[in-house]
Motif scaffolding. Structure first.
Motif, PDB file in Angstrom:
ATOM      1  N   UNK A 117       0.856  -1.184   0.000  1.00  0.00           N
ATOM      2  CA  UNK A 117       0.000   0.000   0.000  1.00  0.00           C
ATOM      3  C   UNK A 117       0.890   1.231   0.000  1.00  0.00           C
ATOM      4  N   UNK A 118       0.261   2.383  -0.153  1.00  0.00           N
ATOM      5  CA  UNK A 118       1.006   3.635  -0.100  1.00  0.00           C
ATOM      6  C   UNK A 118       1.632   3.854   1.272  1.00  0.00           C
ATOM      7  N   UNK A 119       1.165   3.124   2.286  1.00  0.00           N
ATOM      8  CA  UNK A 119       1.676   3.305   3.643  1.00  0.00           C
ATOM      9  C   UNK A 119       2.964   2.521   3.894  1.00  0.00           C
ATOM     10  N   UNK A 120       3.197   1.435   3.143  1.00  0.00           N
ATOM     11  CA  UNK A 120       4.399   0.645   3.426  1.00  0.00           C
ATOM     12  C   UNK A 120       5.369   0.554   2.253  1.00  0.00           C
ATOM     13  N   UNK A 121       4.956   0.972   1.057  1.00  0.00           N
ATOM     14  CA  UNK A 121       5.775   0.736  -0.130  1.00  0.00           C
ATOM     15  C   UNK A 121       7.081   1.516  -0.113  1.00  0.00           C
ATOM     16  N   UNK A 122       7.061   2.783   0.301  1.00  0.00           N
ATOM     17  CA  UNK A 122       8.275   3.592   0.227  1.00  0.00           C
ATOM     18  C   UNK A 122       9.361   3.078   1.161  1.00  0.00           C
ATOM     19  N   UNK A 123       8.987   2.691   2.369  1.00  0.00           N
ATOM     20  CA  UNK A 123       9.982   2.156   3.308  1.00  0.00           C
ATOM     21  C   UNK A 123      10.597   0.866   2.787  1.00  0.00           C
ATOM     22  N   UNK A 124       9.765   0.014   2.201  1.00  0.00           N
ATOM     23  CA  UNK A 124      10.274  -1.254   1.679  1.00  0.00           C
ATOM     24  C   UNK A 124      11.225  -1.016   0.510  1.00  0.00           C
ATOM     25  N   UNK A 125      10.844  -0.171  -0.410  1.00  0.00           N
ATOM     26  CA  UNK A 125      11.689   0.089  -1.578  1.00  0.00           C
ATOM     27  C   UNK A 125      13.009   0.731  -1.162  1.00  0.00           C
ATOM     28  N   UNK A 126      12.938   1.698  -0.275  1.00  0.00           N
ATOM     29  CA  UNK A 126      14.132   2.446   0.121  1.00  0.00           C
ATOM     30  C   UNK A 126      15.169   1.563   0.799  1.00  0.00           C
ATOM     31  N   UNK A 127      14.751   0.424   1.346  1.00  0.00           N
ATOM     32  CA  UNK A 127      15.650  -0.445   2.097  1.00  0.00           C
ATOM     33  C   UNK A 127      16.341  -1.482   1.220  1.00  0.00           C
ATOM     34  N   UNK A 128      16.182  -1.380  -0.109  1.00  0.00           N
ATOM     35  CA  UNK A 128      16.749  -2.390  -0.996  1.00  0.00           C
ATOM     36  C   UNK A 128      17.463  -1.746  -2.185  1.00  0.00           C
ATOM     37  N   UNK A 129      18.392  -2.476  -2.751  1.00  0.00           N
ATOM     38  CA  UNK A 129      19.159  -1.975  -3.888  1.00  0.00           C
ATOM     39  C   UNK A 129      18.384  -2.064  -5.198  1.00  0.00           C
ATOM     40  N   UNK A 130      17.595  -3.121  -5.353  1.00  0.00           N
ATOM     41  CA  UNK A 130      16.818  -3.363  -6.563  1.00  0.00           C
ATOM     42  C   UNK A 130      15.454  -3.901  -6.153  1.00  0.00           C
ATOM     43  N   UNK A 131      14.437  -3.558  -6.926  1.00  0.00           N
ATOM     44  CA  UNK A 131      13.086  -4.078  -6.701  1.00  0.00           C
ATOM     45  C   UNK A 131      12.684  -4.916  -7.908  1.00  0.00           C
ATOM     46  N   UNK A 132      12.138  -6.098  -7.647  1.00  0.00           N
ATOM     47  CA  UNK A 132      11.624  -6.974  -8.700  1.00  0.00           C
ATOM     48  C   UNK A 132      10.108  -7.010  -8.590  1.00  0.00           C
ATOM     49  N   UNK A 133       9.436  -6.711  -9.688  1.00  0.00           N
ATOM     50  CA  UNK A 133       7.977  -6.688  -9.694  1.00  0.00           C
ATOM     51  C   UNK A 133       7.439  -7.868 -10.497  1.00  0.00           C
ATOM     52  N   UNK A 134       6.925  -8.854  -9.773  1.00  0.00           N
ATOM     53  CA  UNK A 134       6.275  -9.993 -10.406  1.00  0.00           C
ATOM     54  C   UNK A 134       4.803 -10.022 -10.085  1.00  0.00           C
ATOM     55  N   UNK A 135       4.209  -8.856  -9.831  1.00  0.00           N
ATOM     56  CA  UNK A 135       2.802  -8.778  -9.441  1.00  0.00           C
ATOM     57  C   UNK A 135       1.896  -9.161 -10.600  1.00  0.00           C
ATOM     58  N   UNK A 146       5.578   3.586  -9.330  1.00  0.00           N
ATOM     59  CA  UNK A 146       5.620   4.969  -8.846  1.00  0.00           C
ATOM     60  C   UNK A 146       6.613   5.131  -7.702  1.00  0.00           C
ATOM     61  N   UNK A 147       6.609   4.177  -6.769  1.00  0.00           N
ATOM     62  CA  UNK A 147       7.509   4.277  -5.612  1.00  0.00           C
ATOM     63  C   UNK A 147       8.967   4.176  -6.042  1.00  0.00           C
ATOM     64  N   UNK A 148       9.282   3.252  -6.953  1.00  0.00           N
ATOM     65  CA  UNK A 148      10.658   3.116  -7.431  1.00  0.00           C
ATOM     66  C   UNK A 148      11.109   4.371  -8.166  1.00  0.00           C
ATOM     67  N   UNK A 149      10.216   4.930  -8.994  1.00  0.00           N
ATOM     68  CA  UNK A 149      10.573   6.141  -9.729  1.00  0.00           C
ATOM     69  C   UNK A 149      10.819   7.300  -8.781  1.00  0.00           C
ATOM     70  N   UNK A 150       9.983   7.430  -7.776  1.00  0.00           N
ATOM     71  CA  UNK A 150      10.139   8.537  -6.837  1.00  0.00           C
ATOM     72  C   UNK A 150      11.462   8.443  -6.084  1.00  0.00           C
ATOM     73  N   UNK A 151      11.884   7.208  -5.771  1.00  0.00           N
ATOM     74  CA  UNK A 151      13.106   7.021  -4.985  1.00  0.00           C
ATOM     75  C   UNK A 151      14.335   6.769  -5.852  1.00  0.00           C
TER      76      UNK A 151
END
Length: 400
Positions: A117-135, A146-151
């Protein structure tokens, strides 16, 4: 430029385990130490997440966080290879953690069994070097993008439908972000889910392996990542091709005039039971549509067989779905055909008698009922569709 720092020296057992990487030009000892020092966030432990998780753990990525709020179902096992028969009914993140621990016990795997959600996504993304989206749904895809682009975090993305697949690396500042190329989600109902259109399991493995390759390349800083390129795969023709894609200077997320406080993702969440949100319909939310339960339908079918009732039972699913399971006595007519003539063919077929309509879980049938009633047909929605029929009326039937 490598995204992961160089970690501590490899131990002799680690050097043995990862020897094929250590001797590989481009990775070597330093690259393997980077992998061990890296953190990767994997969204989804399904068809794409499964091979990504297995290959990243096997590669020695030191810290992996896997996010998924779903449970393992038997229909998942055809392609979601991180899970087994004994895991059916278990949270996917729990099953995935167990599988990765068995494969690579030195990797730290953190499960997050909740919806992004918008409440947890930014913290999760910011804590990692790369994000993989298999949604497998558009709200999650846009939220992650959006969260990856913002960060400014690179976003390895993939998508599979039937035997076609796509993958790319979205990276605001280095190339386009997800929303640069896909500024808006498709209209409701325009893109079927794999639960209604099917999916070749091995295609998930093919594109998931490519996604894992991209993660390794980004972390180690080797090769040419898929930034600015969209890789397409057609398994039926066994063809791979690429399309050039570019950043949009007017992108609402990463463009020069983007609002840093703009809400992340898209507003509309998928209805419970709709799979990937592709069956959402404005008609489906109308409270005035008449409906009946599957148990009531069973009684009416018995009455019809005895000559005490007259109605049409209409199945608006696709032909492949009907190969798996049907409600006895149904007339097949896919929703697309109902849409194309606004229900005119059904109006002629019904000729004054009620039309009871069902689909897989209820969204498409509700849309069909709205179209038919606008055409003057006495249409009624069968609540819960064929899944409810199997669950409540005949559990001996197959499901999907």
């Amino acid at each position: 430029m490598p995204l992961a720092p160089v970690g501590e020296e490899l131990s002799p057992p680690e050097r043995t385990r990862f020897a094929r990487h250590v001797i590989l030009p481009g990775i070597g000892d330093t690259g393997q130490r980077r992998l061990r020092a890296a953190g990767v966030l994997v969204v989804g432990a399904g068809g794409l997440g499964s091979p990504v998780l297995l290959y990243l753990a096997a590669a020695g990525v030191g810290r992996i966080t896997v996010v998924d709020d779903d449970v393992v179902e038997s229909t998942n096992l055809q392609r979601q290879v991180v899970h087994g028969v004994a895991d059916v009914g278990r949270l996917k993140v729990e099953s995935a953690v167990a599988a990765l621990q068995a494969l690579a016990p030195d990797v730290t795997v953190t499960p997050v069994g909740e919806r992004l959600s918008a409440h947890n996504i930014l913290d999760l993304v910011a804590d990692h070097d790369v994000v993989v989206d298999g949604a497998d749904n558009f709200p999650t895809r846009y939220l992650v993008g959006d969260a990856c682009a913002r960060l400014g975090v690179p976003h390895v993305w993939g998508s599979v439908y039937q035997h076609d697949a796509q993958t790319s690396v979205w990276w605001a500042g280095e190339g386009p972000c997800y929303r640069c190329v896909f500024p808006n989600p498709p209209p409701p109902g325009a893109v079927p889910s794999c639960s209604t259109g099917g999916v070749l399991g091995a295609s998930c493995g093919a594109v998931g392996s490519v996604m894992a390759e991209e993660v390794v390349k980004l972390l180690v800083g080797v090769g040419e990542p898929l930034v600015g390129r969209l890789l397409l795969h057609d398994a039926w023709r066994q063809e791979w091709s690429t399309l050039a894609v570019a950043a949009d200077p007017d992108c609402v997320v990463c463009g020069a005039a983007a609002d840093p406080h703009r809400p992340l993702g898209i507003e509309k969440e998928p209805r419970p039971g709709s799979g990937d949100g592709s069956e959402i319909s404005s008609v489906a939310t109308e409270p005035a549509l008449p409906s009946l339960s599957v148990t009531a339908l069973a009684q009416r079918l018995r009455d019809r067989d005895a000559g005490a009732d007259a109605f049409i039972l209409l199945d608006v699913r696709e032909p492949g779905e009907r190969e798996v399971v049907t409600i006895p006595g149904a007339v097949p007519l896919p929703l697309g055909q109902v849409r194309s003539d606004r229900g005119e063919a059904v109006a002629k077929l019904a000729d004054g008698i009620p039309t009871l309509v069902y689909c897989k879980s209820g969204a498409r049938s509700a849309e069909a009922v709205g179209l038919l009633r606008a055409r003057g047909v006495d249409a009624v929605d069968v609540t819960g569709g064929v899944l409810a029929w199997v669950r409540e009326v005949d559990p001996t039937l197959s499901t999907y």
